[in-house]
Structures are given as structure tokens and as C-alpha cells.
Scaffold this active site. Structure first.
Site, PDB file in Angstrom:
ATOM      1  N   HIS A  70      -1.659   0.818  -9.697  1.00 16.00           N
ATOM      2  CA  HIS A  70      -2.366  -0.090  -8.767  1.00 16.00           C
ATOM      3  C   HIS A  70      -3.057  -1.209  -9.547  1.00 16.00           C
ATOM      4  CE1 HIS A  70      -4.328  -0.397  -4.555  1.00 16.00           C
ATOM      5  NE2 HIS A  70      -4.315  -1.587  -5.137  1.00 16.00           N
ATOM      6  N   ARG A 109       0.864  -1.184   0.000  1.00 13.33           N
ATOM      7  CA  ARG A 109       0.000   0.000   0.000  1.00 13.33           C
ATOM      8  C   ARG A 109       0.902   1.235   0.000  1.00 13.33           C
ATOM      9  NH1 ARG A 109      -3.756  -2.456  -1.604  1.00 13.33           N
ATOM     10  NH2 ARG A 109      -5.787  -2.768  -0.627  1.00 13.33           N
TER      11      ARG A 109
HETATM   12  P1  NDP Z   1      -1.967 -11.457   4.424  1.00 16.27           P
HETATM   13  O1  NDP Z   1      -2.780 -10.930   5.536  1.00 16.27           O
HETATM   14  O2  NDP Z   1      -2.170 -12.863   3.988  1.00 16.27           O
HETATM   15  O3  NDP Z   1      -0.412 -11.282   4.772  1.00 16.27           O
HETATM   16  C1  NDP Z   1       0.104 -10.152   5.396  1.00 16.27           C
HETATM   17  C2  NDP Z   1       1.524 -10.452   5.815  1.00 16.27           C
HETATM   18  O4  NDP Z   1       2.121  -9.265   6.334  1.00 16.27           O
HETATM   19  C3  NDP Z   1       1.612 -11.516   6.916  1.00 16.27           C
HETATM   20  O5  NDP Z   1       2.703 -12.365   6.687  1.00 16.27           O
HETATM   21  C4  NDP Z   1       1.865 -10.677   8.165  1.00 16.27           C
HETATM   22  O6  NDP Z   1       2.576 -11.331   9.189  1.00 16.27           O
HETATM   23  C5  NDP Z   1       2.708  -9.573   7.586  1.00 16.27           C
HETATM   24  N1  NDP Z   1       2.686  -8.394   8.457  1.00 16.27           N
HETATM   25  C6  NDP Z   1       1.623  -7.625   8.803  1.00 16.27           C
HETATM   26  N2  NDP Z   1       2.007  -6.651   9.647  1.00 16.27           N
HETATM   27  C7  NDP Z   1       3.334  -6.807   9.835  1.00 16.27           C
HETATM   28  C8  NDP Z   1       4.291  -6.130  10.591  1.00 16.27           C
HETATM   29  N3  NDP Z   1       3.973  -5.069  11.336  1.00 16.27           N
HETATM   30  N4  NDP Z   1       5.570  -6.575  10.564  1.00 16.27           N
HETATM   31  C9  NDP Z   1       5.895  -7.650   9.816  1.00 16.27           C
HETATM   32  N5  NDP Z   1       5.035  -8.348   9.062  1.00 16.27           N
HETATM   33  C10 NDP Z   1       3.763  -7.925   9.072  1.00 16.27           C
HETATM   34  O7  NDP Z   1      -2.196 -10.461   3.212  1.00 16.27           O
HETATM   35  P2  NDP Z   1      -2.030 -10.744   1.649  1.00 16.27           P
HETATM   36  O8  NDP Z   1      -0.745 -11.426   1.425  1.00 16.27           O
HETATM   37  O9  NDP Z   1      -3.261 -11.375   1.100  1.00 16.27           O
HETATM   38  O10 NDP Z   1      -1.991  -9.252   1.073  1.00 16.27           O
HETATM   39  C11 NDP Z   1      -0.987  -8.343   1.488  1.00 16.27           C
HETATM   40  C12 NDP Z   1      -1.321  -6.935   1.033  1.00 16.27           C
HETATM   41  O11 NDP Z   1      -1.136  -6.808  -0.376  1.00 16.27           O
HETATM   42  C13 NDP Z   1      -2.763  -6.480   1.225  1.00 16.27           C
HETATM   43  O12 NDP Z   1      -3.018  -6.107   2.574  1.00 16.27           O
HETATM   44  C14 NDP Z   1      -2.853  -5.297   0.284  1.00 16.27           C
HETATM   45  O13 NDP Z   1      -2.469  -4.106   0.957  1.00 16.27           O
HETATM   46  C15 NDP Z   1      -1.829  -5.636  -0.801  1.00 16.27           C
HETATM   47  N6  NDP Z   1      -2.475  -5.911  -2.096  1.00 16.27           N
HETATM   48  C16 NDP Z   1      -2.144  -5.124  -3.157  1.00 16.27           C
HETATM   49  C17 NDP Z   1      -2.673  -5.359  -4.387  1.00 16.27           C
HETATM   50  C18 NDP Z   1      -2.246  -4.569  -5.577  1.00 16.27           C
HETATM   51  O14 NDP Z   1      -2.804  -4.757  -6.665  1.00 16.27           O
HETATM   52  N7  NDP Z   1      -1.244  -3.723  -5.447  1.00 16.27           N
HETATM   53  C19 NDP Z   1      -3.663  -6.442  -4.614  1.00 16.27           C
HETATM   54  C20 NDP Z   1      -3.918  -7.228  -3.428  1.00 16.27           C
HETATM   55  C21 NDP Z   1      -3.360  -6.945  -2.226  1.00 16.27           C
HETATM   56  P3  NDP Z   1       1.960 -12.631   9.919  1.00 16.27           P
HETATM   57  O15 NDP Z   1       2.011 -13.733   8.882  1.00 16.27           O
HETATM   58  O16 NDP Z   1       2.866 -12.873  11.047  1.00 16.27           O
HETATM   59  O17 NDP Z   1       0.552 -12.273  10.295  1.00 16.27           O
HETATM   60  C1  OXD Z   2      -6.543  -5.429  -2.999  1.00 14.81           C
HETATM   61  C2  OXD Z   2      -6.149  -4.456  -4.030  1.00 14.81           C
HETATM   62  O1  OXD Z   2      -6.325  -5.174  -1.816  1.00 14.81           O
HETATM   63  O2  OXD Z   2      -6.593  -4.606  -5.191  1.00 14.81           O
HETATM   64  O3  OXD Z   2      -7.084  -6.485  -3.375  1.00 14.81           O
HETATM   65  O4  OXD Z   2      -5.360  -3.544  -3.737  1.00 14.81           O
END
Ligand code: NDP
Ligand code: OXD
Length: 315
Positions: free
Chosen positions: A278, A230
Site C-alpha cells: 500500500h 482498494r
Molecule cells: P476520484 O473520486 O477522483 O475518482 C474515482 C473514479 O472512479 C471516478 O472516475 C468515478 O466515476 C469512478 N467510479 C466510482 N464508482 C464507480 C463505479 N461503480 N463504476 C464505475 N466507475 C466508478 O478518486 P481518485 O482518483 O482520487 O482516487 C481513486 C481511489 O484510489 C481512491 O478512492 C483510493 O481508494 C485509491 N487510492 C489508493 C492509493 C494507494 O496508495 N494505493 C492512494 C490514493 C488513492 P465518475 O467519474 O463517473 O464519478
Molecule cells: C489514499 C491512500 O487513499 O493512501 O490516499 O490509500
């Protein structure tokens, strides 16, 4: 008959509503603001809902986030606290994200920007290249998307390390966790990939102090940053300053503090920055509606919901 409402003030949900009707013909699908009696709505699917709209749905059973990231839902300060929130976790979206991550790691690794510039000048100039194994990619966020991207990068031959909040064991990926292991993770990393969610802990994490901790031992002598998490995670002036100071070699950014990226942003024209709008993992309405319909069917059968959001963690 159950009722379902789309609340997407920043885009037209007509296509989404028609995909939802196809996926679940028995559902009464509505689009805000034409929602009828709010007390008759069972399910809502939203992205940036205006305050008080979701709250007004007094018999709501489930909130569906239309993204994998839930910051666009949790930003509603009036969201009812007791209604479960389900987010997107679908192989279609995961594969799209990994394609984008692998593409941009390879793009920097294979120096495609330099090759494009040479071609524009009709210049035949072969230069030494290196194997993927000469680069270590550090993936921040080892969730659904981070783990898939990390595995696919490892298959391409990159060395891969990862960092998450809680410890992980992933074959072929050296995993680091929490703030205590963060600097060691950064010190290993030549290409930093962010797939973190937007939370108060991750706000501004991609800043100049972090860039200075990245490895300088890789083939380009400075780190590369790739952010598809993000925009709130990146300090955009720090990225530009670090690139100009040689503390970063290059950046690819799919997400921005302000979207669309304003025309006056220096990121658009910086010679070392690649901007994508995005689109790293675009959501396909038919895929996401089929996923939501399957969740509703399971929920109505036995109360099962998958991929629930933990509001206390913010993701
Ligand atoms: P998940 O919730 O499956 O994974 C998030 C990961 O981030 C987990 O491993 C979590 O750790 C880690 N995390 C969260 N907070 C911290 C922190 N403070 N320090 C270290 N690690 C942290 O999410 P997704 O993988 O499904 O998606 C990730 C992000 O990708 C979404 O939230 C979104 O913002 C972004 N996204 C962007 C898109 C785009 O088109 N650009 C499309 C889809 C998503 P833990 O495993 O320990 O909980
Ligand atoms: C999502 C995105 O979070 O598209 O799925 O950014």
C-alpha cells in the site's frame, strides 16, 4: 484561534502535527486522545476514527480525510451527517500514483520478472519483445488519479481505454461508462488497472468472471491485473485460481482485503504476483498538511471548500 485534531489510531500523528503547525502556526493542533474539550475543536483530520470520537466534536466545521480514498472515514457509522468531508487531491500524490502505475505496466510489458529470473541464473537469453502499442491498458476509475495515469500511459505509447460511472471525453483515451459498457471495455483490455474507490458497487469487482472477459488477443494471451484502488475490490482466491488456470497472465497488487497482507496469503509467494505494501501513492505529511492548511485558510476567508466528498456516492 481555531483548533485542529488528528485522529489516527493506526499510526502516530506526531510528525503530522508538527507539519500542520508549520503550515499554519496560528492553529491549535492536538492529537487524539489528548483532545481537551471536544466542543472547542473546529477541524478534524482522520483515518479510521473510532466510532463516537468525531461525533463528540459538537462544533466541528470540516472533516479532512487523510487519504484520497474516504472509505477509512465513511467506515465510522457515527460520523455526523451535516459536517462536510474534504478528501486529498494533490499533484504530489497524483504523480506518485502515476509513477507506480506506469512502472508496473512497463514492468509486465517488458517482462522484467523473466529477465530477473534469467539474471539470477546468469542466463543470456534474448527473446522477442513488442512495442507498448501492442498492449491496451484499461483504466477502471477515471477520476483524479485514473485520468492522470491514463494520460501518462498513453504518452508511453500504450493504447489506453477507460471506464467510469459517468461518461467522459478525454483526448487520446477511448472512454466507456456504466454497467452497459463494462463488458466492451473489458474485452478491449490487456492490462486492467483499478483506480476505483471502495464502495458497495465496487466490492469484489475484480473476480474470476471479470478476468474471463478480458482480452486474450494481447501478446501474453491472457490479462494482467494491477490494483491500486482498494483491497475490497479484489477476490484474492479468484486471482490465484485465474493465474493458475492461465486465465490471467500476471498481477501487481498494492492493496489487500487485509492489510498488512497476512504471511499465510498465497499472494506473497505466487510466481506471477507482485506485492507492494500500500505504497503506490504514499502521503507526504508536509504536502498533505500544506494542502489542508490552504483549504482551512480559504474556508475561513469565504467559506470555500474544494474536493468535497459526496456521501451518497461513497467517494
Ligand atoms: P476520484 O473520486 O477522483 O475518482 C474515482 C473514479 O472512479 C471516478 O472516475 C468515478 O466515476 C469512478 N467510479 C466510482 N464508482 C464507480 C463505479 N461503480 N463504476 C464505475 N466507475 C466508478 O478518486 P481518485 O482518483 O482520487 O482516487 C481513486 C481511489 O484510489 C481512491 O478512492 C483510493 O481508494 C485509491 N487510492 C489508493 C492509493 C494507494 O496508495 N494505493 C492512494 C490514493 C488513492 P465518475 O467519474 O463517473 O464519478
Ligand atoms: C489514499 C491512500 O487513499 O493512501 O490516499 O490509500
Amino acid at each position: 484561534m481555531s483548533s485542529f485534531l488528528f485522529v489516527t489510531p493506526t499510526w502516530d500523528a506526531t510528525l503530522w502535527a508538527s507539519e500542520m503547525r508549520k503550515a499554519m502556526p496560528a492553529l491549535d493542533v492536538r492529537i487524539w486522545p489528548e483532545m481537551g474539550d471536544p466542543s472547542t475543536i473546529d477541524y478534524v483530520a482522520a483515518w479510521l476514527p473510532p466510532p463516537h470520537v468525531v461525533k463528540s466534536l459538537s462544533n466541528l466545521k470540516v472533516i479532512f480525510s487523510l487519504g484520497a480514498g474516504v472509505d477509512a472515514i465513511l467506515s465510522d457509522p457515527t460520523l455526523p451527517g451535516e459536517v462536510p468531508i474534504v478528501r486529498v487531491n494533490d499533484p504530489d500524490l497524483t504523480n506518485r500514483m502515476s509513477e507506480w502505475i506506469v512502472l508496473h505496466c512497463l514492468w509486465h510489458h517488458r517482462q522484467q520478472r523473466r529477465l530477473d529470473a534469467q539474471q539470477a541464473k546468469k542466463q543470456w537469453d534474448s527473446f522477442p519483445t513488442h512495442a507498448a502499442s501492442a498492449m491496451t491498458v484499461g483504466v477502471m476509475g477515471l477520476g483524479v488519479l485514473g485520468q492522470d495515469a491514463a494520460r501518462k500511459l498513453a504518452m508511453m505509447g500504450f493504447k489506453v481505454v477507460g471506464w467510469s460511472r459517468s461518461p467522459k471525453a478525454i483526448a487520446g483515451i477511448e472512454c466507456y461508462a456504466g454497467s452497459a459498457e463494462f463488458d466492451r471495455f473489458l474485452g478491449r483490455t490487456d492490462i486492467l488497472v483499478s483506480l476505483l474507490p471502495a464502495t458497495s458497487d465496487t466490492d469484489g469487482i475484480l473476480n474470476r468472471a471479470l478476468f474471463r472477459k478480458l482480452s486474450r488477443k494481447g501478446p501474453f494471451g491472457a490479462g494482467i491485473v494491477i490494483n491500486a484502488g482498494r483491497g475490497r475490490q479484489q477476490v484474492e482466491d479468484d486471482i490465484l485460481a485465474a493465474l493458475d488456470a492461465g486465465e490471467l497472465h500476471a498481477a501487481t497488487l498494492d492493496v489487500f482485503r487485509k492489510e498488512p497482507l497476512p504471511p499465510e496469503s498465497g499472494l506473497w509467494s505466487h510466481p506471477k504476483v507482485t506485492v507492494t505494501p500500500h505504497i503506490a501513492a504514499d502521503s507526504d505529511p508536509s504536502v498533505i498538511c500544506a494542502y489542508v492548511a490552504a483549504q482551512i485558510q480559504d474556508f475561513e476567508r469565504d467559506g470555500t471548500l474544494r474536493n468535497l466528498v459526496d456521501r451518497s456516492r461513497g467517494y
